[in-house]
Design a protein around this motif. Sequence first.
Motif, PDB file in Angstrom:
ATOM      1  N   ARG A   1       0.703  -1.236  -0.075  1.00  0.00           N
ATOM      2  CA  ARG A   1      -0.056   0.065  -0.065  1.00  0.00           C
ATOM      3  C   ARG A   1       0.673   1.367   0.077  1.00  0.00           C
ATOM      4  O   ARG A   1       0.561   2.288  -0.583  1.00  0.00           O
ATOM      5  N   GLY A   2       1.926   1.225   0.795  1.00  0.00           N
ATOM      6  CA  GLY A   2       2.904   2.589   0.827  1.00  0.00           C
ATOM      7  C   GLY A   2       3.153   2.850  -0.578  1.00  0.00           C
ATOM      8  O   GLY A   2       3.093   4.052  -1.060  1.00  0.00           O
ATOM      9  N   GLY A   3       3.840   1.982  -1.308  1.00  0.00           N
ATOM     10  CA  GLY A   3       4.325   2.504  -2.532  1.00  0.00           C
ATOM     11  C   GLY A   3       3.403   2.754  -3.560  1.00  0.00           C
ATOM     12  O   GLY A   3       3.482   3.689  -4.330  1.00  0.00           O
ATOM     13  N   LEU A   4       2.243   2.060  -3.380  1.00  0.00           N
ATOM     14  CA  LEU A   4       1.025   2.281  -4.544  1.00  0.00           C
ATOM     15  C   LEU A   4       0.311   3.557  -4.176  1.00  0.00           C
ATOM     16  O   LEU A   4      -0.249   4.343  -4.892  1.00  0.00           O
ATOM     17  N   ARG A   5       0.362   3.691  -2.861  1.00  0.00           N
ATOM     18  CA  ARG A   5      -0.209   5.110  -2.429  1.00  0.00           C
ATOM     19  C   ARG A   5       0.384   6.245  -3.144  1.00  0.00           C
ATOM     20  O   ARG A   5       0.023   7.332  -3.725  1.00  0.00           O
ATOM     21  N   ARG A   6       1.995   6.229  -3.130  1.00  0.00           N
ATOM     22  CA  ARG A   6       2.623   7.164  -3.760  1.00  0.00           C
ATOM     23  C   ARG A   6       2.525   7.376  -5.223  1.00  0.00           C
ATOM     24  O   ARG A   6       2.471   8.164  -5.671  1.00  0.00           O
ATOM     25  N   GLU A   7       2.289   6.057  -5.808  1.00  0.00           N
ATOM     26  CA  GLU A   7       2.122   5.934  -7.202  1.00  0.00           C
ATOM     27  C   GLU A   7       0.834   6.578  -7.556  1.00  0.00           C
ATOM     28  O   GLU A   7       0.699   7.480  -8.673  1.00  0.00           O
ATOM     29  N   LEU A   8      -0.401   6.187  -6.744  1.00  0.00           N
ATOM     30  CA  LEU A   8      -1.796   6.968  -6.950  1.00  0.00           C
ATOM     31  C   LEU A   8      -1.585   8.275  -6.891  1.00  0.00           C
ATOM     32  O   LEU A   8      -2.381   9.150  -7.537  1.00  0.00           O
TER      33      LEU A   8
END
Length: 363
Positions: free
Chosen positions: A184-191
């Motif tokens: 979630r952390g990495g995908l939150r930044r991507e989003l």
Amino acid sequence: MSIRAAADRRSAPARAEGLAVDGLTVHYGSTAAVRGVSLDVAPAETVAVIGPSGCGKSTTLRAVAGLVPVSGGAVSLAGRDVTGWNPSRRNIGLVPQNYAVFPHMSVAANIAYGLRARGTAAARRRERVREMLEVTRLTDLAQRRPDQLSGGQRQRVALARALAIRPDALLLDEPLAALDPQLRGGLRRELAAMLAETDCATLIVTHDQQEALSLGSRIALLREGRLVQFDTPRRLWDDPADAFVADFLAGAVLLDAVVDDGHALALDGRWRVPVRDLAVRPTAHGSTRLLLRHDSLTVTDDPARAVLEARVTHSEFTGDGVRLTVRAGEQVLGVRVPPDARVGGSVSLAVAPGRAVLLTPGA
């Protein structure tokens, strides 16, 4: 548009061409699921709607999309009152919690679906799909089917499909809830980076406080169908409207207080804290209060300090320390201590200088 430029635009005041919800009320039978909620989202802004389960956040999103009828209030989009409009007329991009990508279609065909349904010419459709593949970094996966993708990749397909139609508003329902916590952390930044490249008003529903704080330029916090506070993450963090906001968003405690002779008196006067030990900030919410986080308190054996006697009810190892839950009378507080601290069944607490905050109308 650059990510910086988009971020600058998101900080601008909401304009008529964005999304506006005014006094929204939704009933399920005789139960009011949403009660008089008002909020707005400017073009290129992201607003997060957060609250405990059953607070009405998903119902608010569904009402904006036109998927549930409203009992009162209005929904405006791009300057038009769309309250009674069919969902297909609203020019809204919706990404549901399960993404709802079509399993028999390739990534490219999924993205093109809404454009094809609208009768977009083939050449323009191919160009728009190519653009969205680039924005969501799916170009190399264009011909794969959803069962050949990871959860994060399927999320990006759903986002690309919603954005391909150039919606006036983008609605995301728990966009990261289906993913493993480690992702979630990495995908939150991507989003966040992908949303910064869009011009539409974006409304995100989430139960995750960190998600709301990191993605939303403003946050709408709901409780029992009502809007409790709608403001920037910084102001919600620094000046919560009430104890519920403080606890839900940051695990903090908000105590009523009065100032007398250089001291802040809390817990019905049983705790006198020197104001010189506190950070003093203004409040927009009327009364003087003491804001305490887990790093605001310390365990002490110094009888000269303004101590509060408390009973330890729970301890939790957090790796870099131990988080204690203590009870002082009827008040439950949290305090973090070093991992090697020796703590008995009762403790004497004092504020860590500068870590506790005195919110006062006169600051």
